[in-house]
Design a protein around this motif. Structure first.
Motif, mmCIF file in Angstrom:
data_model
loop_
_atom_site.group_PDB
_atom_site.id
_atom_site.type_symbol
_atom_site.label_atom_id
_atom_site.label_comp_id
_atom_site.label_asym_id
_atom_site.label_seq_id
_atom_site.Cartn_x
_atom_site.Cartn_y
_atom_site.Cartn_z
ATOM 1 N N ARG A 38 0.812 -1.214 0.000
ATOM 2 C CA ARG A 38 0.000 0.000 0.000
ATOM 3 C C ARG A 38 0.848 1.268 0.000
ATOM 4 O O ARG A 38 0.398 2.318 -0.474
ATOM 5 C CB ARG A 38 -0.941 0.009 1.209
ATOM 6 C CG ARG A 38 -0.273 0.232 2.549
ATOM 7 C CD ARG A 38 -1.282 0.163 3.690
ATOM 8 N NE ARG A 38 -0.738 0.653 4.939
ATOM 9 C CZ ARG A 38 0.066 -0.034 5.745
ATOM 10 N NH1 ARG A 38 0.427 -1.271 5.408
ATOM 11 N NH2 ARG A 38 0.515 0.499 6.861
ATOM 12 N N LYS A 42 0.192 4.767 -1.943
ATOM 13 C CA LYS A 42 0.014 5.998 -1.172
ATOM 14 C C LYS A 42 1.030 7.059 -1.613
ATOM 15 O O LYS A 42 0.721 8.260 -1.650
ATOM 16 C CB LYS A 42 0.157 5.705 0.316
ATOM 17 C CG LYS A 42 -0.293 6.842 1.213
ATOM 18 C CD LYS A 42 -0.514 6.383 2.645
ATOM 19 C CE LYS A 42 0.758 5.864 3.275
ATOM 20 N NZ LYS A 42 0.603 5.590 4.715
ATOM 21 N N TYR A 56 -6.184 2.543 1.688
ATOM 22 C CA TYR A 56 -5.045 1.802 1.141
ATOM 23 C C TYR A 56 -4.900 0.498 1.918
ATOM 24 O O TYR A 56 -4.795 0.514 3.146
ATOM 25 C CB TYR A 56 -3.752 2.607 1.268
ATOM 26 C CG TYR A 56 -3.748 3.890 0.477
ATOM 27 C CD1 TYR A 56 -3.296 3.922 -0.840
ATOM 28 C CD2 TYR A 56 -4.177 5.084 1.051
ATOM 29 C CE1 TYR A 56 -3.280 5.104 -1.563
ATOM 30 C CE2 TYR A 56 -4.169 6.271 0.341
ATOM 31 C CZ TYR A 56 -3.726 6.272 -0.969
ATOM 32 O OH TYR A 56 -3.716 7.447 -1.685
#
Length: 247
Positions: A38, A42, A56
């Motif tokens: 993630r 991000k 996320y």
């Protein structure tokens, strides 16, 4: 960072996630690709789409979400659904890169955003085919434990469960799943992508009833270019919002 444990088929999965802009009403779930996490997503989109709540997620076996069990893409989608139910969130949009695009497709949100999604079989280079043939020939001789000499970079260092997951998800028949998408689909693709070439994006776009394909300069990770990420966010703001407002 937060984590939530969900149950699927009598097994527990601890999922790590981040929630940005938690007070916004509309949610976009953002899923990474194979071998990623993630944090990469991000990095690309965390400062964009300020009018959306960003979710996320580290998929099982990646980032801070552990997994040693064999899973298929359908299992990943079911686990993500259980996770969303646990949080009480119904995302209006789901974005997925590469393998995450296949998971996003099965979730069938009102607005689907695919970033160089996998799902179309790409012919393997001759060198890879020869390596696979050699591995299969050596396996009956008890040399299959030398797996690390044969596996691709995407599979190195994996436990047995994730290695079997990798083999299954790479080789599964998925193409017709794109025909089942009911919402608006935005397909962004790297023009120089060799992992999921642009022609695979064209084929996916032809399968989805309401799809727009937007090629961009770059490779499989074209969205890490800040200008590309900004353009992606702008298209989401206009086209996904229009679709949601029309419903």
């Amino acid at each position: 960072m937060a984590s939530r444990t969900v149950r699927y088929r009598n097994e527990s999965y601890e999922l790590s996630y981040d929630l940005l802009h938690p007070t916004e009403k509309r949610t976009i779930l953002i899923l990474h690709g194979w071998g990623s996490n993630r944090e990469l997503m991000k990095q690309a989109f965390g400062s964009l789409l300020p009018g959306w709540r960003h979710l996320y997620l580290d998929l099982p076996g990646f980032g801070r979400s552990p997994n040693d069990r064999f899973l298929r893409t359908e299992d990943y989608a079911a686990i993500v659904r259980a996770f969303l139910e646990e949080l009480g969130i119904v995302p209006e949009a789901v974005m997925g890169h590469s393998f995450g695009g296949k998971v996003a497709t099965l979730l069938d949100p009102p607005c689907l955003i695919l970033l160089s999604s996998s799902g179309i079989q790409v012919p393997k280079p001759l060198s890879v085919r020869l390596k696979i043939a050699l591995f299969k020939a050596l396996k009956p001789l008890g040399l299959s434990k030398a797996r690390s000499l044969f596996v691709s970079a995407d599979a190195k260092g994996m436990n047995e469960g994730m290695y079997e997951t990798f083999k299954a998800t790479v080789n599964e028949e998925f193409e017709e799943k794109f025909s089942d998408v009911h919402g608006k689909a935005l397909l962004f693709w790297g023009e120089s992508d060799t992992a999921t070439p642009l022609w695979t994006g064209e084929r996916i776009a032809a399968k989805i009833p309401d799809a727009t394909l937007i090629p961009m300069k770059g490779d499989h990770y074209f969205f890490l270019d800040p200008e590309n990420a900004k353009r992606i966010a702008e298209r989401i703001e206009t086209e996904c919002r229009e679709r949601l407002c029309a419903e």
